[in-house]
Design an enzyme around this catalytic site. Structure first.
Site, PDB file in Angstrom:
ATOM      1  N   ASP A 465      19.819  37.897  37.015  1.00 26.12           N
ATOM      2  CA  ASP A 465      20.717  36.931  36.398  1.00 26.12           C
ATOM      3  C   ASP A 465      21.629  37.695  35.461  1.00 26.12           C
ATOM      4  O   ASP A 465      21.308  38.796  35.056  1.00 26.12           O
ATOM      5  CB  ASP A 465      19.890  35.971  35.518  1.00 26.12           C
ATOM      6  CG  ASP A 465      19.523  34.729  36.297  1.00 26.12           C
ATOM      7  OD1 ASP A 465      19.904  34.685  37.465  1.00 26.12           O
ATOM      8  OD2 ASP A 465      18.872  33.839  35.742  1.00 26.12           O
ATOM      9  N   ASP A 785      15.594  32.176  35.122  1.00 26.00           N
ATOM     10  CA  ASP A 785      15.143  31.464  33.919  1.00 26.00           C
ATOM     11  C   ASP A 785      15.123  29.960  34.118  1.00 26.00           C
ATOM     12  O   ASP A 785      14.394  29.257  33.450  1.00 26.00           O
ATOM     13  CB  ASP A 785      16.011  31.827  32.708  1.00 26.00           C
ATOM     14  CG  ASP A 785      17.495  31.604  32.991  1.00 26.00           C
ATOM     15  OD1 ASP A 785      17.809  31.105  34.092  1.00 26.00           O
ATOM     16  OD2 ASP A 785      18.330  31.926  32.133  1.00 26.00           O
ATOM     17  N   ASP A 789      15.584  28.236  39.736  1.00 27.92           N
ATOM     18  CA  ASP A 789      15.316  29.586  40.243  1.00 27.92           C
ATOM     19  C   ASP A 789      13.929  29.689  40.876  1.00 27.92           C
ATOM     20  O   ASP A 789      13.576  30.715  41.451  1.00 27.92           O
ATOM     21  CB  ASP A 789      15.397  30.619  39.103  1.00 27.92           C
ATOM     22  CG  ASP A 789      16.824  30.801  38.612  1.00 27.92           C
ATOM     23  OD1 ASP A 789      17.739  30.659  39.446  1.00 27.92           O
ATOM     24  OD2 ASP A 789      17.027  31.050  37.416  1.00 27.92           O
TER      25      ASP A 789
END
EC number: 7.2.2.10
Length: 1207
Positions: A465, A785, A789
């Site tokens: 990310d 997070d 996901d």
């Protein structure tokens, strides 16, 4: 701790006394929480007079929450229970001892030792008889004969030591996992309102009557009833198995259950049931009751398997389960988990474990053969020598003496086996992993699944990310576009029109989660603390920088006054809040990604704060002059807009109508600075052969700018940066399905995926993992997070969740939690993972040298001199140093930076490389030469009595003591050589960094001196002179010099060397893994024999049945000429609806296997090797049974009728 039975049976009797204090009992609330939707609302309204009334019965305030008075909280815990589910009882030390005793080699040793003991006490009458031959070939002391029992006792003692060491290791491992579990549970906190303040409370502290704040991404810690909610959607699949998200509202369904996930929206709930009284708790209690029976069944099933191999391999099965947090408060029904698991793609378990088991099984087989041959040769030699050459008769009174000899031979054989079988392997793995896990905690990696630690060392790709991982997640607004002017710094409030300023302040303060706020810094001079959503905090910071107060606005418009909230989710990519205007009508504030919101704007505020038309050409102009330049500087652009509804109430549920015709107030550029340590970490990854890809929801320009700053993309490189839409267009066919070939053309060059949805992330990860392009299969690590996901984290080989910013759902799906949300911690995880792999290889290099030498020495010694130069007890001591101590010393080597200077090993890399094989064989040659020289010429060299061909109970000789001592010292110095496995010359580098290694080597040396000097009869040793000790030491140190000679020889020139310890090939996996939802290489290796056997049986049965079926069909076709003759045309007969993907010609060879799977009815039950019955697995692993042929026959006498019924 509350007792499960306490609440199920006499609940009323407990709460009777408190009836006056709380208006409802535990049982009332339990019954209430079992209801759903309309029934529940009805019960709440009729029985309790509404939710507010229920709150007053529970003595709580829906707005202020509980007072937090300790006495009140204690009373609530007594009456309604604590929010804990008692964990499963750990195994006791004695149980672990019993498990360790199950090892087959140990059992054989125990039997041998007991026989030896019994016979040593037995004084046969024929002992003095000359005719019994060898037994009396030398006059021996009575005292020596009396000491015959010592060897048996010493073996038993050694077995006890080994068992205790193993049990203690298992026990401490279990204890560590429990500690880890507790830590994970303690770290879980939840937002609760007490005394009007929102506080973060550990989940176990929540009591009935608490008012909890719930928001997107939460995992509910207790059962409750909704008091106020905005657009709330819950995923209840963990309890119900239904994957659809359930809408929750006061009017339709206010019941919230523990263990379920908040997928959208926010709200507040009153807690009504905790711990074992919550829905999850009730299921757990039920499971607890049935667990005993289940275990019994499992034990029976397992015993039919191959018990000795299971113990030898000590597969890490238990480990993976134990280390997952029990998540006492959010435990999930196991059956549901199994159902879900069936739908998930197969995830391979520990690769290393598979390679090791494979190796251990191979070595074990070789050892068994060697030991059997040893015993056979010894017995034959004895029999031929005594009864054929010397022509002695077999006398009845001599039998016990002969038996004693046979037992001695048997013990020698067993000793060879004990030394050959590397029982130290599982121990080395466990120690290495447990040590790494402990150390990784210090490096901010909280490991939830042990094997993730080692898989990480093989990682070839990391999909990271951007926000919070590569960047600091400290968002700040640095630029703004307001009233046709672009400000490169935050403007002063005097510059702005009051009306516009007012709109900005209200638009931000009201239209953001009230849980997001900015608090004063913890330390003086520090930065203000951002709590909640970071983007919203940046906007609130912007309000503060404009010298305005967002608190005042929020107290004027509290959360209860918000008319409607469209919360942020991954589809909308925007958030909107509707409030009622004092003058009538409604106003909606919206904020979101600028390109999304601007598309919905048809007006914009000008310099004077007046709304002017905003056409598509104006939008393009704005994108070109404002948004793109901001994005190219790495800024994230957020647009703030509003819309007024003055003509009555619009249809709020029709979002597309509501979220249009907006008026743009301002566009702000938010910067999230790159973490200073990230560029260096990414450079390390590149050196280590790991590709880093950035997957982000941000726009492509911002993503590219950040990727360049981090070093993921360097100018002039031939790499791709794609947006989600473009990515999907390139990888999907006309039908919209993902095609692996198309994906394979893209992912090798892809470095940045921007504006990506969670599905894109999952598609990318799955595509890379499944890809067969390149020489080795990719091992992918993913960071995430958000709740969305979850799928990508689960699919990845290693999933990293963020400890600070991560939602509970993400943490639940992950393998490792990054406690500091920092990318550099991932690089440390790679280093530790590689270190685990190298530690095991170091241990193997050492262990196999000892194995080869000890086995050959025992074997040839026994065959030539009738007695192994190394006695059983000595062998067990060698076994102890090379197994337990060496695994401790070599498995705890700390990692060095040099680990990151080589490419990943990959899945198929053998455990023992050719360099290691060169070292193993080279050192074995040196050791064997020395030992055979000492055995056959030692007495001449040292001028001592020969120890060869000693009678049965003769005293220990100096000759054989020197051999034993030299052997052990050579191992000791070879242990130092084994610290390097890539042919490095300096074997001492960093040796003092590892205190465990130094202390083990020193400790072993001291123990060896004690054993030789004072060990006496039990160790078959006698004390040596100083000069003999120096010679032994000199020969031992020769190992280090010989090591230098070996590393001089180039490995390439030794073409005959083979590698060993390969991984399982992909074809073998797919063949063997049918019906398994998780591929455990170790178990598979052990089960392969059984699986092949069953497959052979199944195949024969299938062939017979298929042939029978077609016999009958051909028989019928002769009677009914209207049926087609060819099988092919018969299959396409209009009477049969056969699924597209079914087999067309079931008699072709390559489909024999499939025929059984596909023709059998969906859900056919089949007996597996463990004796457990499992449902026929769906081969494609899809939720839909597309592979199983559904044959719909129109007549009962149709040709396929017999096929369907007979199979």
């Amino acid at each position: 701790m509350t007792n499960p039975t306490e609440h199920t049976l006499p609940a009323n009797s407990i709460t009777e006394s408190h009836e006056g204090e709380f208006g409802c009992t535990v049982m009332d609330l339990r019954k209430l929480m079992e209801l759903r939707s309309a029934d529940a609302i009805n019960q709440i309204n009729v029985h309790y007079g509404g939710v507010m009334n229920l709150c007053s019965r529970l003595k709580t305030n829906p707005v202020e929450g509980l007072s937090g008075n300790p006495a009140d909280l204690e009373k609530r815990k007594q009456v309604f229970g604590q929010n804990l589910i008692p964990p499963k009882k750990p195994k006791t030390f004695l149980e672990l001892v019993w498990e360790a005793l199950q090892d087959v080699t140990l059992i054989i040793l125990e039997i041998a030792a007991i026989i030896s003991l019994v016979l040593s006490f037995y004084r046969p009458p024929g002992e003095e008889n000359e005719q019994c031959g060898l037994a009396v070939s030398s006059p021996e002391d009575e005292g020596e004969a009396e000491a015959g029992w010592i060897e048996g006792a010493a073996i038993l003692f050694s077995v006890i030591i080994v068992v205790l060491v193993t049990a203690f290791n298992d026990w401490s491992k279990e204890k560590q996992f429990r500690g880890l579990q507790n830590r994970i549970e303690k770290e879980q906190k939840f937002s609760v309102i007490r005394n009007g303040h929102i506080i973060q409370l550990p989940v176990a502290e929540i009591v009935v009557g608490d008012i909890a704040q719930i928001k997107y991404g939460d995992l509910l810690p207790a059962d409750g009833i909704l008091i106020q909610g905005n657009d709330l959607k819950i995923d209840e699949s963990s309890l119900t198995g239904e994957s659809d998200h359930v809408k929750k509202s006061l009017e339709r369904d206010p019941m919230l259950l523990s263990g379920t996930h908040v997928m959208e929206g926010s709200g507040r709930m009153v807690v009504t049931a905790v711990g074992i009284n919550s829905q999850t708790g009730i299921i757990f209690t039920l499971l607890g009751a049935s667990e005993g029976e289940e275990e019994e069944k499992k034990k029976k099933g397992k015993k039919q398997g191959v018990p000795e191999n299971r113990n030898k391999a000590k597969t890490q099965d238990g480990v993976a389960l134990e280390i997952q947090p029990l998540n006492s408060q959010e435990g999930i029904d196991n059956e549901e988990k199994e159902k879900k698991a069936a739908k998930l793609p197969k995830k391979e378990k520990s690769v290393l474990q598979g390679k090791l088991t494979r190796l251990a099984v191979q070595i074990g087989k070789a050892g068994l053969i060697m030991s059997a041959i040893t015993v056979l040769i010894l017995i034959l030699y004895f029999v031929i020598d005594n009864f054929v050459i010397q022509r002695r008769p077999w006398l009845a009174e001599c039998t016990p003496i002969y038996v004693q000899y046979f037992v001695k031979f048997f013990i020698i054989g067993i000793t060879v086996l004990v030394v050959a079988v590397p029982e130290g392997l599982p121990l080395a793995v466990t120690i290495s992993l447990a040590y790494s896990v402990k150390k990784m905690m210090k490096d901010n990696n909280l490991v939830r699944h042990l094997d993730a630690c080692e898989t990480m060392g093989n990682a070839t790709a990391i999909c990271s990310d951007k926000t919070g991982t590569l960047t600091m997640n400290r968002m700040t607004v640095v630029q703004a576009y307001i009233g046709e002017a672009r400000y490169h710094q935050i403007p002063s409030p005097d510059v702005l029109v009051p009306k516009v300023l007012d709109l900005i302040v209200n638009g931000i303060s009201i239209n953001s989660a009230y849980t997001s706020k900015i608090l004063p810094p913890e330390k003086e001079g520090g930065l203000p603390r951002q709590v909640g959503n970071k983007t919203e905090c940046a906007l609130l910071g912007f309000v503060t920088d404009l010298k305005q107060d967002y608190h005042a606005v929020r107290s004027e418009v509290p959360e209860e006054k918000l008319y409607k909230v469209y919360t942020f989710n991954s589809v909308r990519k925007s958030m909107s809040t509707v409030i009622e205007k004092p003058s009538g009508g409604y106003r909606m504030y919206s904020k979101g990604a600028s390109e999304i919101i601007l598309r919905k704007c048809n007006r914009i505020l000008d310099k004077k704060g007046e709304a002017v038309p905003f056409k598509s050409k104006d939008r393009d102009e704005m994108v070109r002059t404002v948004i793109e330049p901001m994005a190219c500087e790495g800024l994230r652009t957020i647009c703030i807009a509003y819309r007024d509804f003055n003509d009555g109430e619009p249809p709020w549920d029709n979002e597309s109508e509501i979220l249009t015709e907006l008026t743009c107030i301002a566009v702000v550029g938010i910067e999230d600075p790159v973490r200073p340590e990230v560029p260096e970490a990414i450079a390390k990854c590149k050196r280590a052969g790991i590709t880093v890809r950035m997957v982000t929801g941000d726009n492509i320009n911002t993503a590219r700018a950040i990727a360049t700053k981090c070093g993921i993309v360097t100018p002039g490189d031939d790499f791709l940066c794609l947006e989600g839409k473009e990515f999907n267009r390139l990888i999907r066919n006309e039908k919209g399905e993902v095609e692996q070939e198309k994906l394979d053309k893209i992912w090798p060059k892809l470095r940045v995926l921007a504006r990506s949805s969670p599905t894109d992330k999952h598609t990318l990860v799955k595509g890379i993992i499944d890809s067969t392009v390149g020489e080795q299969r990719q091992v992918v690590a993913v960071t995430g997070d958000g709740t969305n996901d979850g799928p990508a984290l689960k699919k990845a080989d290693v999933g990293f969740a963020m400890g600070i910013a991560g939602t509970d759902v993400a943490k639940e799906a992950s393998d490792i939690i990054l406690t500091d949300d920092n990318f550099t911690s991932i690089v440390k995880a790679v280093m530790w993972g590689r270190n685990v792999y190298d530690s095991i290889s170091k241990f193997l290099q050492f262990q196999l040298t000892v194995n080869v030498v000890a086995v050959i020495v025992a074997f040839t010694g026994a065959c030539i001199t009738q007695d192994s130069p190394l006695k059983a007890v000595q062998m067990l001591w060698v076994n102890l140093i090379m197994d337990t101590f060496a695994s401790l010393a070599l498995a705890t080597e700390p990692p060095t930076d040099s680990l990151l200077k080589r490419r990943p090993y990959g899945r198929n890399k053998p455990l023992i490389s050719r360099t290691m094989m060169k070292s193993i064989l080279g050192h074995a040659v040196y050791q064997l030469t020395v030992i055979f020289l000492l055995v056959f010429a030692g007495e001449k060299l040292f001028d001592i009595d020969s120890g060869r061909r000693a009678p049965l109970h003769s005293p220990p000789s100096q000759h054989y003591t020197i051999i034993f001592n030299t052997f052990v010292l050579m191992q000791l110095f070879n242990e130092i050589n084994s610290r390097k496995i890539h042919g490095e010359r300096n074997v001492f580098s960093g040796i003092f960094r590892n205190l465990i290694f130094c202390s083990v080597v020193l400790g072993t040396f001291v123990s060896q001196i004690i054993i030789v000097e004072f060990g006496g009869k039990p160790f078959s040793c006698t004390s040596l002179t100083l000069s003999q000790w120096f010679w032994c030491l000199f020969i031992g140190i020769g190992e280090l010099l010989w090591g230098q000679v070996i590393s001089t020889i180039p490995t390439q020139s030794l073409k005959f060397l083979k590698e060993a310890g390969h991984g399982t090939t992909k074809e073998e996996i797919t063949k063997d893994a049918e019906g398994l939802d998780e591929i455990d290489h170790a178990e598979m290796e052990l089960r392969r024999g059984q699986i092949l056997w069953f497959r052979g049986l199944n195949r024969i049965q299938t062939q017979i049945k298929v042939v029978k079926a077609f016999h009958s069909s051909l028989h019928e076709s002769i009677q009914k000429p209207r049926n087609q003759n060819s099988i092919h045309s018969f299959m396409t007969h209009p009477e049969f609806a056969i699924d597209e993907e079914g087999p067309r010609t079931p008699l072709l060879d390559e489909q024999e296997e499939e025929t059984f799977e596909k023709v059998s009815k969906p859900g056919t039950r089949m007996l597996l090797s463990d004796g457990e019955v499992t449902s026929q697995a769906n081969k494609n692993n899809n939720a839909v049974d597309c592979c199983q042929v559904q044959i719909v026959a129109s007549h009962s006498d149709s040709p396929l009728h017999s096929l369907e019924t007979s199979v």
